[in-house]
Design a protein around this motif. Sequence first.
Motif, short mmCIF file in Angstrom:
data_model
loop_
_atom_site.label_atom_id
_atom_site.label_comp_id
_atom_site.label_asym_id
_atom_site.label_seq_id
_atom_site.Cartn_x
_atom_site.Cartn_y
_atom_site.Cartn_z
N SER A 105 1.86 2.65 8.30
CA SER A 105 2.59 3.63 7.52
C SER A 105 1.63 4.69 7.00
CB SER A 105 3.31 2.94 6.35
OG SER A 105 4.17 3.83 5.68
N SER A 106 2.16 5.58 6.17
CA SER A 106 1.33 6.63 5.58
C SER A 106 0.41 6.05 4.52
CB SER A 106 2.22 7.70 4.94
OG SER A 106 2.92 7.15 3.83
N GLU A 107 -0.64 6.80 4.19
CA GLU A 107 -1.57 6.32 3.17
C GLU A 107 -0.87 6.08 1.85
OE1 GLU A 107 -5.52 7.71 0.64
OE2 GLU A 107 -4.66 9.06 2.13
N ASN A 108 0.05 6.96 1.48
CA ASN A 108 0.72 6.82 0.19
C ASN A 108 1.55 5.55 0.13
OD1 ASN A 108 0.56 8.30 -2.22
ND2 ASN A 108 2.70 8.94 -2.04
N ALA A 109 2.25 5.24 1.23
CA ALA A 109 3.04 4.01 1.25
C ALA A 109 2.15 2.78 1.18
CB ALA A 109 3.90 3.98 2.51
N ILE A 110 0.99 2.84 1.86
CA ILE A 110 0.05 1.71 1.82
C ILE A 110 -0.54 1.56 0.42
CG2 ILE A 110 -2.11 0.81 2.74
CD1 ILE A 110 0.20 0.65 4.70
N ARG A 111 -0.87 2.67 -0.23
CA ARG A 111 -1.39 2.61 -1.60
C ARG A 111 -0.36 1.95 -2.52
NH1 ARG A 111 -1.59 7.31 -3.91
NH2 ARG A 111 -3.13 6.87 -5.50
N GLY A 112 0.89 2.33 -2.36
CA GLY A 112 1.94 1.74 -3.18
C GLY A 112 2.11 0.26 -2.94
N LEU A 113 2.01 -0.15 -1.68
CA LEU A 113 2.14 -1.57 -1.36
C LEU A 113 0.99 -2.38 -1.96
CD1 LEU A 113 3.64 -3.81 0.10
CD2 LEU A 113 2.36 -3.23 2.18
N PHE A 114 -0.24 -1.85 -1.88
CA PHE A 114 -1.37 -2.55 -2.47
C PHE A 114 -1.32 -2.52 -3.99
CE2 PHE A 114 -3.99 -2.00 1.59
CZ PHE A 114 -3.78 -3.33 1.94
N MET A 115 -0.75 -1.46 -4.55
CA MET A 115 -0.57 -1.41 -6.00
C MET A 115 0.32 -2.58 -6.42
SD MET A 115 1.01 1.70 -8.28
CE MET A 115 1.43 1.45 -10.01
N HIS A 116 1.33 -2.85 -5.63
CA HIS A 116 2.26 -3.96 -5.91
C HIS A 116 1.57 -5.31 -5.68
CE1 HIS A 116 5.89 -6.43 -5.77
NE2 HIS A 116 5.51 -6.86 -4.58
N LEU A 117 0.87 -5.46 -4.56
CA LEU A 117 0.28 -6.75 -4.20
C LEU A 117 -0.93 -7.10 -5.07
CD1 LEU A 117 0.40 -6.45 -0.31
CD2 LEU A 117 1.86 -7.88 -1.75
N CYS A 118 -1.70 -6.09 -5.46
CA CYS A 118 -2.93 -6.33 -6.22
C CYS A 118 -2.76 -6.13 -7.73
CB CYS A 118 -4.05 -5.42 -5.71
SG CYS A 118 -4.45 -5.68 -3.96
N ASP A 119 -1.52 -5.88 -8.17
CA ASP A 119 -1.24 -5.70 -9.60
C ASP A 119 -2.09 -4.59 -10.22
OD1 ASP A 119 0.65 -7.81 -9.64
OD2 ASP A 119 -0.97 -9.27 -9.83
N ILE A 120 -2.19 -3.46 -9.53
CA ILE A 120 -2.94 -2.32 -10.04
C ILE A 120 -2.08 -1.56 -11.05
CG2 ILE A 120 -4.10 -0.15 -9.43
CD1 ILE A 120 -4.58 -1.35 -6.65
N PRO A 121 -2.55 -1.33 -12.26
CA PRO A 121 -1.74 -0.63 -13.26
C PRO A 121 -1.52 0.83 -12.87
CG PRO A 121 -3.95 -1.03 -14.11
CD PRO A 121 -3.85 -1.78 -12.81
N PRO A 122 -0.37 1.40 -13.22
CA PRO A 122 -0.04 2.78 -12.84
C PRO A 122 -1.10 3.81 -13.23
CG PRO A 122 1.91 1.70 -13.71
CD PRO A 122 0.76 0.76 -13.95
N HIS A 123 -1.73 3.62 -14.40
CA HIS A 123 -2.68 4.63 -14.87
C HIS A 123 -4.01 4.58 -14.12
CE1 HIS A 123 -3.98 1.10 -17.21
NE2 HIS A 123 -5.16 1.71 -17.32
N ARG A 124 -4.19 3.59 -13.21
CA ARG A 124 -5.45 3.50 -12.49
C ARG A 124 -5.29 3.69 -10.98
NH1 ARG A 124 -9.89 -0.64 -13.94
NH2 ARG A 124 -10.99 1.11 -12.96
N ILE A 125 -4.07 3.83 -10.52
CA ILE A 125 -3.87 3.94 -9.06
C ILE A 125 -4.50 5.22 -8.51
CG2 ILE A 125 -1.63 5.10 -9.29
CD1 ILE A 125 -2.78 2.55 -6.57
N SER A 126 -4.70 6.24 -9.34
CA SER A 126 -5.34 7.48 -8.89
C SER A 126 -6.80 7.26 -8.50
CB SER A 126 -5.24 8.57 -9.96
OG SER A 126 -5.91 8.16 -11.15
N GLU A 127 -7.37 6.13 -8.90
CA GLU A 127 -8.76 5.82 -8.58
C GLU A 127 -8.91 5.15 -7.21
OE1 GLU A 127 -10.76 3.83 -11.94
OE2 GLU A 127 -8.94 4.27 -13.10
N VAL A 128 -7.80 4.89 -6.56
CA VAL A 128 -7.81 4.15 -5.29
C VAL A 128 -7.57 5.08 -4.11
CG1 VAL A 128 -6.64 2.37 -3.93
CG2 VAL A 128 -7.07 2.00 -6.37
N GLU A 129 -8.41 4.96 -3.10
CA GLU A 129 -8.24 5.67 -1.83
C GLU A 129 -8.11 4.64 -0.72
OE1 GLU A 129 -8.12 8.95 -1.34
OE2 GLU A 129 -8.76 9.70 -3.30
#
Length: 235
Positions: A105-129
């Motif tokens: 999928s697109s990078e954004n969709a993958i980032r969202g999936l890992f945010m869900h799987l890895c319990d990344i808080p919303p205010h820190r997801i901008s730090e992930v590439e």
Amino acid sequence: MIAQRHGEAKFKRWRRSYGTRPPEVSSFSSHYPGNDDRYVKYAEDMRVSVRETVIRSISDMRLKIHRKFPKAESLKDCMSRTIPFYTDQIVPQSVAKGKTVMIASSENAIRGLFMHLCDIPPHRISEVEIPTGLPLVYNIRKRCIQVLETGFEDPNDPLGHLDFGSAPELLFQPCDSDNDAECFLGVAGKSYRYDPLIRLGDEARKAVEEEALAAREAAAVAAAVPLPKPATMGV
């Protein structure tokens, strides 16, 4: 161009934050999904847009039903579609049955999936590439991400050549020396609570080394052979 016009900080918020949407595109922009036949033809589960239907019907001089496609989208908007699909379709039909699932999928969709799987808080997801085109393996049982070994990694910093953003520890959990039985240590104090690489076997590693050697030899030969002079035409 967009970053220069609006500033790097605002551009990053649009691209990497959780809830901030970028400015909406025009209905007739090539970037609007409603102008892409791949979406128009198959998106039948979206409600009809009265405004877009009227505009396009007048433009085409015939009735043209148009659905309400998004003109701007945040990561939160993207996850509102992808995460329910993952939890309601992929998990019960495949993951729960012990199947291996490949998601492209697109990078954004993958980032969202890992945010869900890895319990990344919303205010820190901008730090992930997420590096483009890099296969990532998520182990459901261990709840960890691993990268396929290529044979060219620095043994002291196996992920150092990859850009996972300013906080890779959100994806690759650091070691907890008090609770983890085994730790993988890297340079500059980096640690991992599991091996971040899925290791190649001996035969695969040998094949990679032989391929790399052949490529270096071919490059050396090419560099040593002078290029032919271009043909000239007399006048």
